[in-house]
Scaffold this active site. Sequence first.
Site, mmCIF file in Angstrom:
data_model
loop_
_atom_site.group_PDB
_atom_site.id
_atom_site.type_symbol
_atom_site.label_atom_id
_atom_site.label_comp_id
_atom_site.label_asym_id
_atom_site.label_seq_id
_atom_site.Cartn_x
_atom_site.Cartn_y
_atom_site.Cartn_z
ATOM 1 N N MET A 1 0.830 -1.200 0.000
ATOM 2 C CA MET A 1 0.000 0.000 0.000
ATOM 3 C C MET A 1 0.868 1.257 0.000
ATOM 4 O O MET A 1 0.572 2.240 -0.685
ATOM 5 C CB MET A 1 -0.927 0.006 1.224
ATOM 6 C CG MET A 1 -1.945 1.140 1.204
ATOM 7 S SD MET A 1 -2.979 1.197 2.698
ATOM 8 C CE MET A 1 -3.969 -0.289 2.490
ATOM 9 N N GLY A 2 1.957 1.235 0.755
ATOM 10 C CA GLY A 2 2.877 2.365 0.770
ATOM 11 C C GLY A 2 3.511 2.587 -0.592
ATOM 12 O O GLY A 2 3.558 3.715 -1.092
ATOM 13 N N TRP B 1 2.277 1.703 -3.383
ATOM 14 C CA TRP B 1 1.227 2.147 -4.298
ATOM 15 C C TRP B 1 1.072 3.672 -4.262
ATOM 16 O O TRP B 1 0.887 4.322 -5.298
ATOM 17 C CB TRP B 1 -0.107 1.492 -3.944
ATOM 18 C CG TRP B 1 -1.259 2.174 -4.622
ATOM 19 C CD1 TRP B 1 -1.550 2.161 -5.958
ATOM 20 C CD2 TRP B 1 -2.252 3.006 -4.005
ATOM 21 N NE1 TRP B 1 -2.666 2.931 -6.210
ATOM 22 C CE2 TRP B 1 -3.114 3.461 -5.040
ATOM 23 C CE3 TRP B 1 -2.504 3.406 -2.703
ATOM 24 C CZ2 TRP B 1 -4.198 4.294 -4.789
ATOM 25 C CZ3 TRP B 1 -3.575 4.236 -2.458
ATOM 26 C CH2 TRP B 1 -4.413 4.661 -3.485
ATOM 27 N N HIS B 2 1.189 4.256 -3.088
ATOM 28 C CA HIS B 2 1.075 5.713 -2.994
ATOM 29 C C HIS B 2 2.223 6.399 -3.727
ATOM 30 O O HIS B 2 2.054 7.502 -4.260
ATOM 31 C CB HIS B 2 1.051 6.155 -1.526
ATOM 32 C CG HIS B 2 -0.277 5.987 -0.869
ATOM 33 N ND1 HIS B 2 -0.563 4.940 -0.014
ATOM 34 C CD2 HIS B 2 -1.416 6.711 -0.952
ATOM 35 C CE1 HIS B 2 -1.817 5.047 0.405
ATOM 36 N NE2 HIS B 2 -2.353 6.105 -0.147
ATOM 37 N N GLY B 3 3.375 5.775 -3.772
ATOM 38 C CA GLY B 3 4.514 6.361 -4.474
ATOM 39 C C GLY B 3 5.819 5.769 -3.976
ATOM 40 O O GLY B 3 5.932 5.360 -2.820
#
Length: 401
Positions: free
Chosen positions: A330-331, A333-335
């Site tokens: 998830m981290g 995915w944010h960038g």
Amino acid sequence: MINLQPYESPGYFGLIIGLLLPIIIGLFYGKRLVIYETIFSLTFLVLTFGGKDWHQGLALIGYVLFELIVIFAYSKYRLKRNRTSVFIIAVLLAIAPLIVVKMTPLFTIKSSLIGFLGISYLTFKSVQMVMEMRDGAIKEFEPILFVRFLLFFPTISSGPIDRFRRFKTDYVNAPERDKYVTMIGKAVKYLFLGFLYKFILGYFFGKVLLPVLAHESLAQRAAFFHTGLSWPLIEYMYTYSMYLFFDFAGYSLFAIAISYLMGIESPLNFNQPFKSHNVKDFWNRWHMSLSFWFRDYVFMRLTFFLMKHKIFKNRIHVSQVAYLANFLIMGFWHGVTWYYILYGAFHAVAIIINDIWLRFKKKHQVPSNRWTKGLAIFITFNVVCFSFLIFSGFLNTLWFK
């Protein structure tokens, strides 16, 4: 040609409500005007991805065609065989455009040529299709309906992330009149609440307070490095957390309201997250369509894989590894930046510690009353706000610039 950013101006809402009227009238009388809805959706897609952003429009068209080929090919293969290797290849192909877009900034200052607004949310939908075909939950691939699901414009840019089977049920069957009238009432409520959240509270925290606190924090940088703390930074942390919630929750309410007016009950994204009693409870209330997507398609599947292959004997260790992988992904995915990755790792550690505490609490019968519950909410709120300070990237500015 002008560009209209979704839910960013009064003109956008005036245009969208005006063009929605035939759809609203049709649904009120139990008719879904498919042709008009198609023209309506294409109009707003052109207004969003046309004009000076024409390259994003081309990228969107290429992306949809690519995902159609991948999912159609897997659906045909799935009818004959069910090899895990082919399933993995299909998932990797479905997610490949997003990986390219996220990794591009590591090698160049220019954005990826195949990137466009909302590619993450379309990828979640595409990967979901492959996985549910693998499970047998989706028996048949319907290309036209899939494209409608993928390009459902109220939620295309920032969600909420719907599920295909739920969307199909709403789209194929127009709601009964009484239900639709209720949906209209909810849509009006969500629109007004969204205006309060995004354009009043979000503006106040994000445009009025935040720049002032950022300037003060940078001005007291020396004090921060000396003591490891500064009041402007603490104020910045809480203010940014409020801004992040009200801006994103307001945006989500707009998307849900327009969806309801179109007869589609897109899922809610927020449920009073700052009342959470622990970090796990927080992720059941914050950006719910995203957290539930990761729970169902990353955490649960990884947990099943680890248990099936007996990689860890202890089930607690299985869940801990799955949490770590889930939030790190998830981290990423944010960038691909240190603060997004640290944000994911922070929540993984927080939820693991929370699980340890819950087991200890159950074993030792720790008392539970309104005071302990209030303390739990207070602690969770501060832990979450600190994680948002990491997420903001402001520490990167404070430390390195």
